[in-house]
Design an enzyme around this catalytic site. Structure first.
Site, mmCIF file in Angstrom:
data_model
loop_
_atom_site.group_PDB
_atom_site.id
_atom_site.type_symbol
_atom_site.label_atom_id
_atom_site.label_comp_id
_atom_site.label_asym_id
_atom_site.label_seq_id
_atom_site.Cartn_x
_atom_site.Cartn_y
_atom_site.Cartn_z
ATOM 1 C CE LYS A 1 12.129 30.201 40.026
ATOM 2 N NZ LYS A 1 11.341 30.043 38.773
ATOM 3 C CE LYS B 1 9.467 20.105 43.084
ATOM 4 N NZ LYS B 1 9.370 20.126 41.597
ATOM 5 C CE LYS C 1 4.481 22.895 37.733
ATOM 6 N NZ LYS C 1 5.727 22.290 38.215
ATOM 7 N N GLY D 1 10.929 8.168 30.218
ATOM 8 C CA GLY D 1 10.938 9.591 29.827
ATOM 9 C C GLY D 1 12.340 9.957 29.381
ATOM 10 N N GLY E 1 13.087 13.013 27.778
ATOM 11 C CA GLY E 1 13.097 14.443 27.450
ATOM 12 C C GLY E 1 14.300 15.088 28.111
ATOM 13 C CG ASN E 2 16.035 19.361 29.801
ATOM 14 O OD1 ASN E 2 17.136 19.333 29.258
ATOM 15 N ND2 ASN E 2 15.812 20.061 30.890
ATOM 16 C CB SER F 1 14.902 28.221 39.136
ATOM 17 O OG SER F 1 14.498 27.759 37.879
#
Ligand code: GLU
Length: 420
Positions: free
Chosen positions: A71, A95, A107, A219, A221-222, A349
């Site tokens: 994943k 992780k 990845k 940063g 971003g999202n 996820s």
């Protein structure tokens, strides 16, 4: 094209070596951890809008599959290369093991600057990636997701292409999808919520409260923008934020609601509300918490001595280099490591994938409650090992994750333990 590749990244290798020494890992155990199981590199040709053909190097690494299907996200970035994707896949393995979900690490990436592509070119590239890698992925095999410069829209194109190839619906092949086609409620901000929970857990364990704690976020971003929103709602004081064009600083606290609202299309300096600063200056502010939430290696031997924050919350993957990590540890700066701090994304996820496999979808509250449980548990396990081993949070998190991966290899009969 498949090939074997070299050992993992410098910072990972250093941690592995230290743990190997202290925990007496065998040569085989180190070998299992040190190299990816599968590295796939495909050079993808795309017909551009002007009729020319460009070839984009693309990668997928399936690092270790002992605990379940692999994943990890797919990033679109000009600097993507095999080594980087390999390192990031290793981090994904740790992780997933650390948060104890039944998945392993992978990845993917494409070496491209997506800003130079038209919408049509971007969609063709996204679909081509899935066509080329379709034989290697699948809901029970390897499950991609968004990463740097990819988002739910790209995941939607990718899912559609996969389903066209296989001739059946398979929402569990990819996560981070739009809600209308099998995405999970809460996934969009789950990385940020997970990071906020980890910071909260740390503050609690250190006997501190979050209220009024000053935070600088690199940063917007999202991940960075949702983190700013959540921490602001929880009473932290966000004094600085930045994006690729630079940052703003206001020691009385920024108007986060305004920044989040106007973020679409404008950079933070255009929105304003504080003194203009550079990305480098942001990292060196005298705040309680500094959050690198953009790219790798931003805290390194050149600027480590200037870091004044007492806590570093790693929302990007690999934002602190080996040398800087050692220095900060010695100096007593608490680094909440990437594999713990930003694991909320992969947790939701996983929850998205579970919902896809059951074709039954949960309310936002339920997703967030489950996320909180996973994050709380991961923090508690890390804290326990850290208290025993007296090292950094990074080392403790690695120990928890490595133990789980090696136990799975042992239960599969790959690693055979000698009887004492
Ligand atoms: N790209 C994210 C990460 O680095 C999410 C991965 C996933 O959801 O699979 O953790």
């Amino acid at each position: 094209m498949q090939e074997k590749s070299e050992v993992v990244c410098e910072v990972c290798k250093l941690q592995l070596d230290k743990i190997a020494e202290a925990r007496h890992l065998t040569e085989l155990e180190l070998k299992v951890l040190n190299q990816p199981k599968r590295v796939i590199n495909i050079n993808i040709p795309i017909i551009m809008d002007d009729g020319s053909t460009r070839i984009f190097p693309a990668y997928r690494v399936q690092y270790n599959d002992a605990r379940g299907p692999t994943k990890g996200g797919i990033r679109f970035h000009p600097k993507v290369n095999k080594k980087e994707i390999n390192e990031l896949a290793f981090l994904m393995s740790l992780k997933c093991a650390l948060v104890d979900i039944p998945l392993s690490g992978g990845k993917g990436g494409v070496q491209v600057n997506p800003r130079e592509l038209s919408e049509g070119e971007l969609q063709r590239l996204s679909r081509a990636y899935i066509r080329e890698f379709a034989p290697f992925i699948g809901p029970d095999r390897d499950i991609p997701a968004p990463d740097v410069n990819t988002n739910p829209k790209v995941m939607g194109w990718m899912l559609d292409e996969y389903e066209k190839i296989t001739g059946k619906k398979a929402p569990g092949v990819i996560t981070g999808k739009p809600l209308t086609i099998g995405g999970s409620r809460g996934r969009l901000y789950s990385t940020s919520l997970g990071g906020a929970i980890i910071l909260g857990e740390y503050m609690k364990s250190a006997g501190k409260g979050g209220k009024g704690t000053t935070v600088a976020i690199q940063g917007f971003g999202n991940v960075g923008s949702h983190l700013a929103r959540i921490l602001d709602e929880w009473g932290y004081k966000i004094v600085a934020v930045s994006d690729s064009k630079g940052g703003i600083y206001n020691k009385s606290g920024l108007d986060v609601k305004k920044l989040v609202k106007e973020n679409d299309g404008k950079n933070v300096q255009e929105i304003g509300g504080g003194e203009k600063i550079s990305n480098e200056e942001l990292l060196e502010l005298g705040v309680d918490v500094v959050v690198p939430a953009a790219i790798e290696n931003v805290i390194n031997i050149k600027n480590m001595k200037n870091i004044r924050a007492k806590i570093v919350l790693e929302m990007a993957n690999g934002p602190v280099t080996t040398g800087a990590d050692d220095y900060l540890e010695e100096k007593g700066v608490v680094v909440l490591p990437d594999i713990l701090a930003n694991s909320g994304g992969v947790v939701v996820s996983y929850l998205e994938w579970v919902q896809n496999q059951c074709n039954y979808y949960w309310k936002e509250d339920e997703v967030n409650r489950k996320l909180e449980e996973y994050m709380g548990h991961a923090f508690a396990e890390t804290e326990k090992v850290r208290a025993e081993a007296k090292g950094s949070y990074r080392r403790a998190a690695y120990i928890v994750a490595i133990k789980r991966i090696l136990k799975a290899e042992e239960d599969r009969g790959i690693i055979v333990k000698k009887k004492a």
